[in-house]
Write a protein that holds these residues in place. Sequence first.
Motif, short mmCIF file in Angstrom:
data_model
loop_
_atom_site.label_atom_id
_atom_site.label_comp_id
_atom_site.label_asym_id
_atom_site.label_seq_id
_atom_site.Cartn_x
_atom_site.Cartn_y
_atom_site.Cartn_z
N ARG A 166 0.83 -1.21 0.00
CA ARG A 166 0.00 0.00 0.00
C ARG A 166 0.86 1.26 0.00
NH1 ARG A 166 -2.60 0.82 4.52
NH2 ARG A 166 -1.37 -0.65 5.75
N ALA A 167 0.32 2.30 -0.58
CA ALA A 167 1.00 3.60 -0.58
C ALA A 167 -0.01 4.71 -0.36
CB ALA A 167 1.73 3.82 -1.90
N SER A 168 0.40 5.68 0.43
CA SER A 168 -0.39 6.89 0.65
C SER A 168 0.38 8.07 0.09
CB SER A 168 -0.64 7.08 2.16
OG SER A 168 -1.24 8.34 2.40
N VAL A 169 -0.28 8.89 -0.71
CA VAL A 169 0.34 10.07 -1.30
C VAL A 169 -0.51 11.28 -0.96
CG1 VAL A 169 0.98 11.22 -3.46
CG2 VAL A 169 1.33 8.76 -3.20
N VAL A 170 0.13 12.33 -0.43
CA VAL A 170 -0.55 13.59 -0.18
C VAL A 170 0.18 14.67 -0.97
CG1 VAL A 170 -1.30 15.28 1.53
CG2 VAL A 170 -1.24 12.85 2.13
N ASP A 172 0.03 18.54 -1.51
CA ASP A 172 -0.56 19.74 -0.92
C ASP A 172 -1.72 19.33 -0.01
OD1 ASP A 172 1.32 21.31 -2.27
OD2 ASP A 172 0.09 21.32 -4.08
N ASP A 173 -2.97 19.51 -0.41
CA ASP A 173 -4.09 19.19 0.47
C ASP A 173 -4.95 18.05 -0.05
OD1 ASP A 173 -5.11 20.51 -1.68
OD2 ASP A 173 -6.35 21.91 -0.55
N ARG A 174 -4.42 17.27 -1.01
CA ARG A 174 -5.20 16.17 -1.57
C ARG A 174 -4.51 14.83 -1.33
NH1 ARG A 174 -7.31 17.77 -7.52
NH2 ARG A 174 -8.28 15.71 -7.24
N ARG A 175 -5.29 13.85 -0.89
CA ARG A 175 -4.76 12.55 -0.51
C ARG A 175 -5.18 11.48 -1.51
NH1 ARG A 175 -2.89 9.70 3.73
NH2 ARG A 175 -2.84 11.55 5.03
N TYR A 176 -4.26 10.53 -1.74
CA TYR A 176 -4.52 9.41 -2.64
C TYR A 176 -4.03 8.13 -1.98
CZ TYR A 176 -4.68 13.42 -5.73
OH TYR A 176 -4.97 14.65 -6.27
N GLU A 177 -4.81 7.07 -2.09
CA GLU A 177 -4.45 5.77 -1.54
C GLU A 177 -4.42 4.76 -2.67
OE1 GLU A 177 -3.73 5.34 1.63
OE2 GLU A 177 -4.43 7.25 2.46
N VAL A 178 -3.31 4.04 -2.83
CA VAL A 178 -3.19 3.05 -3.90
C VAL A 178 -2.59 1.77 -3.33
CG1 VAL A 178 -2.97 4.78 -5.72
CG2 VAL A 178 -0.91 3.91 -4.59
N GLU A 179 -2.73 0.69 -4.10
CA GLU A 179 -2.19 -0.60 -3.65
C GLU A 179 -1.80 -1.43 -4.85
OE1 GLU A 179 -3.26 -4.26 -0.57
OE2 GLU A 179 -4.74 -2.68 -0.99
N HIS A 180 -0.63 -2.09 -4.75
CA HIS A 180 -0.19 -3.03 -5.80
C HIS A 180 0.95 -3.86 -5.23
CE1 HIS A 180 1.26 -4.65 -9.59
NE2 HIS A 180 0.11 -4.28 -10.12
N ALA A 181 0.99 -5.13 -5.61
CA ALA A 181 2.02 -6.04 -5.09
C ALA A 181 3.42 -5.58 -5.43
CB ALA A 181 1.78 -7.45 -5.63
N ARG A 182 3.60 -4.87 -6.55
CA ARG A 182 4.94 -4.44 -6.97
C ARG A 182 5.52 -3.35 -6.06
NH1 ARG A 182 8.31 -7.13 -9.52
NH2 ARG A 182 9.27 -5.22 -10.32
N ILE A 183 4.68 -2.70 -5.29
CA ILE A 183 5.19 -1.71 -4.32
C ILE A 183 5.95 -2.41 -3.20
CG2 ILE A 183 4.53 0.10 -2.67
CD1 ILE A 183 2.07 0.62 -4.40
#
Length: 208
Positions: A166-170, A172-183
Amino acid sequence: MSLSKILTLVAVLLATGAVSSAFAGELTVIVDDDFETSQHSIRKAVRGDWKIEGGTAKVIQDDETYKKFKNHGPMLTYEVEHKDLGAVIEFKPLDCKRVVFTFDAIKGHAFRVILRADQEKGRCTIQTYTAKENDQKAKPIILDDTLPRLREDKWHRLQVQLNGSRASVVLDDRRYEVEHARIDQAKRLAKLSFAFGEIEVRKFELTR
């Protein structure tokens, strides 16, 4: 404070970006580069004439150097080795077509955020990459393509936290959550690069 109130507070902090969704205890800061001096134990400022002093790192892309490095612009790199890593970077682009943050794996890219300016074609993306096989180049796997465009001559704050797949990216003021086995693979390098124009960086922090 009751347990229900504590859980509510944590939920609010997660929603506003004050706490990473990958929160699982206290993080350890392994790099805290404030750019006060040109010397740093693991920082490498390459592919350009970087000026590092007084709290910022600045560079203008040189077209000849850009061609020399096969259309790759100036870059800051920090060699670290760990599976789960986090980063906080503050930067200001000027006439940049794109700014790219990458966590490299032992072989190839494990995780990347590509940010583009208004005049640049293509989307801003969060992505990982396929494995190299039979001498074939790794291909990008787009995990999110809804990030906003870079604001010209404005300070941006990029926060990344990797936790397993899993990865969390913010941004500035916007958040994104993504997931992939390659991470979910060992990392060896964190880097920030850009193409065209110039960039100024005032913070580069890495945690694990």
